[in-house]
Design a protein around this motif. Sequence first.
Motif, PDB file in Angstrom:
ATOM      1  N   VAL A  17      15.022 -16.512  15.417  1.00 25.92           N
ATOM      2  CA  VAL A  17      14.974 -17.341  14.225  1.00 25.92           C
ATOM      3  C   VAL A  17      16.115 -16.910  13.337  1.00 25.92           C
ATOM      4  O   VAL A  17      16.177 -15.770  12.904  1.00 25.92           O
ATOM      5  N   SER A  18      17.052 -17.821  13.063  1.00 32.33           N
ATOM      6  CA  SER A  18      18.197 -17.476  12.241  1.00 32.33           C
ATOM      7  C   SER A  18      18.031 -18.076  10.857  1.00 32.33           C
ATOM      8  O   SER A  18      16.996 -18.638  10.522  1.00 32.33           O
ATOM      9  N   ASP A  19      19.107 -17.997  10.072  1.00 26.45           N
ATOM     10  CA  ASP A  19      19.086 -18.552   8.733  1.00 26.45           C
ATOM     11  C   ASP A  19      19.449 -20.026   8.710  1.00 26.45           C
ATOM     12  O   ASP A  19      19.461 -20.636   7.647  1.00 26.45           O
ATOM     13  N   ALA A  20      19.759 -20.622   9.847  1.00 23.74           N
ATOM     14  CA  ALA A  20      20.106 -22.038   9.898  1.00 23.74           C
ATOM     15  C   ALA A  20      18.886 -22.877   9.517  1.00 23.74           C
ATOM     16  O   ALA A  20      17.763 -22.539   9.901  1.00 23.74           O
ATOM     17  N   PRO A  21      19.093 -23.958   8.763  1.00 23.10           N
ATOM     18  CA  PRO A  21      17.952 -24.794   8.346  1.00 23.10           C
ATOM     19  C   PRO A  21      17.129 -25.325   9.520  1.00 23.10           C
ATOM     20  O   PRO A  21      15.905 -25.363   9.442  1.00 23.10           O
ATOM     21  N   ALA A  22      17.803 -25.729  10.584  1.00 23.15           N
ATOM     22  CA  ALA A  22      17.068 -26.252  11.746  1.00 23.15           C
ATOM     23  C   ALA A  22      16.191 -25.165  12.363  1.00 23.15           C
ATOM     24  O   ALA A  22      15.048 -25.428  12.754  1.00 23.15           O
ATOM     25  N   ASP A  23      16.720 -23.944  12.453  1.00 23.30           N
ATOM     26  CA  ASP A  23      15.942 -22.841  13.014  1.00 23.30           C
ATOM     27  C   ASP A  23      14.740 -22.512  12.131  1.00 23.30           C
ATOM     28  O   ASP A  23      13.636 -22.267  12.630  1.00 23.30           O
ATOM     29  N   ARG A  24      14.944 -22.502  10.837  1.00 21.08           N
ATOM     30  CA  ARG A  24      13.831 -22.219   9.907  1.00 21.08           C
ATOM     31  C   ARG A  24      12.778 -23.320   9.976  1.00 21.08           C
ATOM     32  O   ARG A  24      11.580 -23.049   9.946  1.00 21.08           O
ATOM     33  N   LEU A 163       9.729 -28.676  22.455  1.00 25.46           N
ATOM     34  CA  LEU A 163      10.260 -27.689  23.400  1.00 25.46           C
ATOM     35  C   LEU A 163      11.736 -27.973  23.678  1.00 25.46           C
ATOM     36  O   LEU A 163      12.550 -27.045  23.737  1.00 25.46           O
ATOM     37  N   SER A 164      12.091 -29.238  23.817  1.00 29.24           N
ATOM     38  CA  SER A 164      13.503 -29.594  24.044  1.00 29.24           C
ATOM     39  C   SER A 164      14.366 -29.210  22.850  1.00 29.24           C
ATOM     40  O   SER A 164      15.476 -28.688  23.018  1.00 29.24           O
ATOM     41  N   VAL A 165      13.868 -29.440  21.651  1.00 27.40           N
ATOM     42  CA  VAL A 165      14.612 -29.054  20.448  1.00 27.40           C
ATOM     43  C   VAL A 165      14.778 -27.543  20.394  1.00 27.40           C
ATOM     44  O   VAL A 165      15.860 -27.032  20.084  1.00 27.40           O
ATOM     45  N   GLN A 166      13.714 -26.812  20.711  1.00 25.85           N
ATOM     46  CA  GLN A 166      13.790 -25.346  20.712  1.00 25.85           C
ATOM     47  C   GLN A 166      14.824 -24.862  21.723  1.00 25.85           C
ATOM     48  O   GLN A 166      15.635 -23.984  21.430  1.00 25.85           O
ATOM     49  N   LEU A 167      14.819 -25.437  22.904  1.00 24.94           N
ATOM     50  CA  LEU A 167      15.804 -25.058  23.922  1.00 24.94           C
ATOM     51  C   LEU A 167      17.217 -25.419  23.484  1.00 24.94           C
ATOM     52  O   LEU A 167      18.155 -24.642  23.706  1.00 24.94           O
ATOM     53  N   LEU A 168      17.383 -26.575  22.855  1.00 26.14           N
ATOM     54  CA  LEU A 168      18.702 -26.970  22.361  1.00 26.14           C
ATOM     55  C   LEU A 168      19.209 -25.963  21.324  1.00 26.14           C
ATOM     56  O   LEU A 168      20.372 -25.551  21.367  1.00 26.14           O
ATOM     57  N   LEU A 169      18.336 -25.546  20.410  1.00 24.56           N
ATOM     58  CA  LEU A 169      18.726 -24.545  19.412  1.00 24.56           C
ATOM     59  C   LEU A 169      19.124 -23.230  20.085  1.00 24.56           C
ATOM     60  O   LEU A 169      20.080 -22.574  19.664  1.00 24.56           O
ATOM     61  N   GLN A 170      18.418 -22.840  21.136  1.00 22.50           N
ATOM     62  CA  GLN A 170      18.737 -21.606  21.835  1.00 22.50           C
ATOM     63  C   GLN A 170      20.053 -21.730  22.606  1.00 22.50           C
ATOM     64  O   GLN A 170      20.823 -20.774  22.671  1.00 22.50           O
ATOM     65  N   VAL A 171      20.320 -22.893  23.183  1.00 23.90           N
ATOM     66  CA  VAL A 171      21.594 -23.098  23.880  1.00 23.90           C
ATOM     67  C   VAL A 171      22.741 -23.035  22.884  1.00 23.90           C
ATOM     68  O   VAL A 171      23.757 -22.360  23.134  1.00 23.90           O
ATOM     69  N   VAL A 172      22.594 -23.701  21.740  1.00 24.23           N
ATOM     70  CA  VAL A 172      23.643 -23.678  20.714  1.00 24.23           C
ATOM     71  C   VAL A 172      23.867 -22.254  20.217  1.00 24.23           C
ATOM     72  O   VAL A 172      25.004 -21.806  20.078  1.00 24.23           O
ATOM     73  N   ALA A 173      22.773 -21.517  19.971  1.00 25.51           N
ATOM     74  CA  ALA A 173      22.906 -20.126  19.519  1.00 25.51           C
ATOM     75  C   ALA A 173      23.584 -19.272  20.588  1.00 25.51           C
ATOM     76  O   ALA A 173      24.416 -18.413  20.277  1.00 25.51           O
ATOM     77  N   GLY A 174      23.262 -19.516  21.858  1.00 31.78           N
ATOM     78  CA  GLY A 174      23.891 -18.778  22.947  1.00 31.78           C
ATOM     79  C   GLY A 174      25.375 -19.076  23.056  1.00 31.78           C
ATOM     80  O   GLY A 174      26.186 -18.168  23.283  1.00 31.78           O
ATOM     81  N   LEU A 175      25.732 -20.332  22.875  1.00 33.12           N
ATOM     82  CA  LEU A 175      27.165 -20.693  22.907  1.00 33.12           C
ATOM     83  C   LEU A 175      27.916 -20.098  21.726  1.00 33.12           C
ATOM     84  O   LEU A 175      29.040 -19.627  21.882  1.00 33.12           O
ATOM     85  N   ARG A 176      27.276 -20.104  20.558  1.00 28.96           N
ATOM     86  CA  ARG A 176      27.915 -19.514  19.372  1.00 28.96           C
ATOM     87  C   ARG A 176      28.138 -18.008  19.556  1.00 28.96           C
ATOM     88  O   ARG A 176      29.196 -17.492  19.235  1.00 28.96           O
ATOM     89  N   SER A 177      27.124 -17.323  20.049  1.00 33.35           N
ATOM     90  CA  SER A 177      27.262 -15.881  20.224  1.00 33.35           C
ATOM     91  C   SER A 177      28.280 -15.556  21.326  1.00 33.35           C
ATOM     92  O   SER A 177      29.000 -14.564  21.251  1.00 33.35           O
ATOM     93  N   ARG A 178      28.361 -16.428  22.324  1.00 32.31           N
ATOM     94  CA  ARG A 178      29.340 -16.222  23.403  1.00 32.31           C
ATOM     95  C   ARG A 178      30.753 -16.427  22.861  1.00 32.31           C
ATOM     96  O   ARG A 178      31.664 -15.666  23.191  1.00 32.31           O
ATOM     97  N   ASN A 179      30.930 -17.454  22.028  1.00 33.69           N
ATOM     98  CA  ASN A 179      32.249 -17.722  21.452  1.00 33.69           C
ATOM     99  C   ASN A 179      32.662 -16.647  20.449  1.00 33.69           C
ATOM    100  O   ASN A 179      33.829 -16.300  20.373  1.00 33.69           O
ATOM    101  N   SER A 180      31.708 -16.126  19.688  1.00 33.90           N
ATOM    102  CA  SER A 180      32.042 -15.094  18.708  1.00 33.90           C
ATOM    103  C   SER A 180      32.334 -13.753  19.400  1.00 33.90           C
ATOM    104  O   SER A 180      33.078 -12.935  18.866  1.00 33.90           O
ATOM    105  N   ALA A 181      31.742 -13.533  20.576  1.00 33.20           N
ATOM    106  CA  ALA A 181      31.991 -12.288  21.304  1.00 33.20           C
ATOM    107  C   ALA A 181      33.334 -12.320  22.037  1.00 33.20           C
ATOM    108  O   ALA A 181      33.894 -11.284  22.351  1.00 33.20           O
ATOM    109  N   ALA A 182      33.842 -13.531  22.306  1.00 35.23           N
ATOM    110  CA  ALA A 182      35.091 -13.656  23.068  1.00 35.23           C
ATOM    111  C   ALA A 182      36.311 -13.359  22.237  1.00 35.23           C
ATOM    112  O   ALA A 182      36.466 -13.179  21.164  1.00 35.23           O
TER     113      ALA A 182
END
Length: 182
Positions: A17-24, A163-182
């Motif tokens: 759960v992040s600080d993003a409005p959609a996540d909250r 469930l689809s929305v939750q998975l979409l949020l997790q995919v977006v968070a995973g892509l963001r963390s992957r891009n920030s780590a690169a």
Amino acid sequence: MSHGLDPVETEGGGASVSDAPADRAIASINRGIVIASSIALVLAGFVLTYSVVVRYFLKYSTDWQDEMSVFLIVGAVFMSAAAIQAQRGHIGIEAIVGLLPPRVNHVRVLLVDLASLAFCAYFAWKSITLLHEAIVDDYHSSSTWAPPLWIPYSLMAAGMVLLSVQLLLQVVAGLRSRNSAA
């Protein structure tokens, strides 16, 4: 007291759960749904217990109790799926997680999330079409109680959309963390 819906570290490497409005927003919805699902499971237990007592002691037939308990359980399972996914509480293979390096593990989690998202989005779409059909054609169950089938279908569709929305949020968070780590 924690109900398992607080921010926790996930195997993908970030808080669920992040600080993003959609996540909250989805976290708030999940908390309410978990409480409602818990109540539904308790009610299903009471309905089945009532059925046993009435059938055994009073010799009355209770035609509605099986269907009512199935509706309650199906609703609880489908509606709480997003909350479980938010905590990565679904099936995971911990042995593989321990053997793989963190970078490979992150990609594995992202690929699993993408595949899960594709499946759940398709299931949500089919559930919505089934719900629409049940409403338009006024489907009812074949029991003597004959409740309308839009009730369980709506719970199934809503649960799969969440469930689809939750998975979409997790995919977006995973892509963001992957891009920030690169």
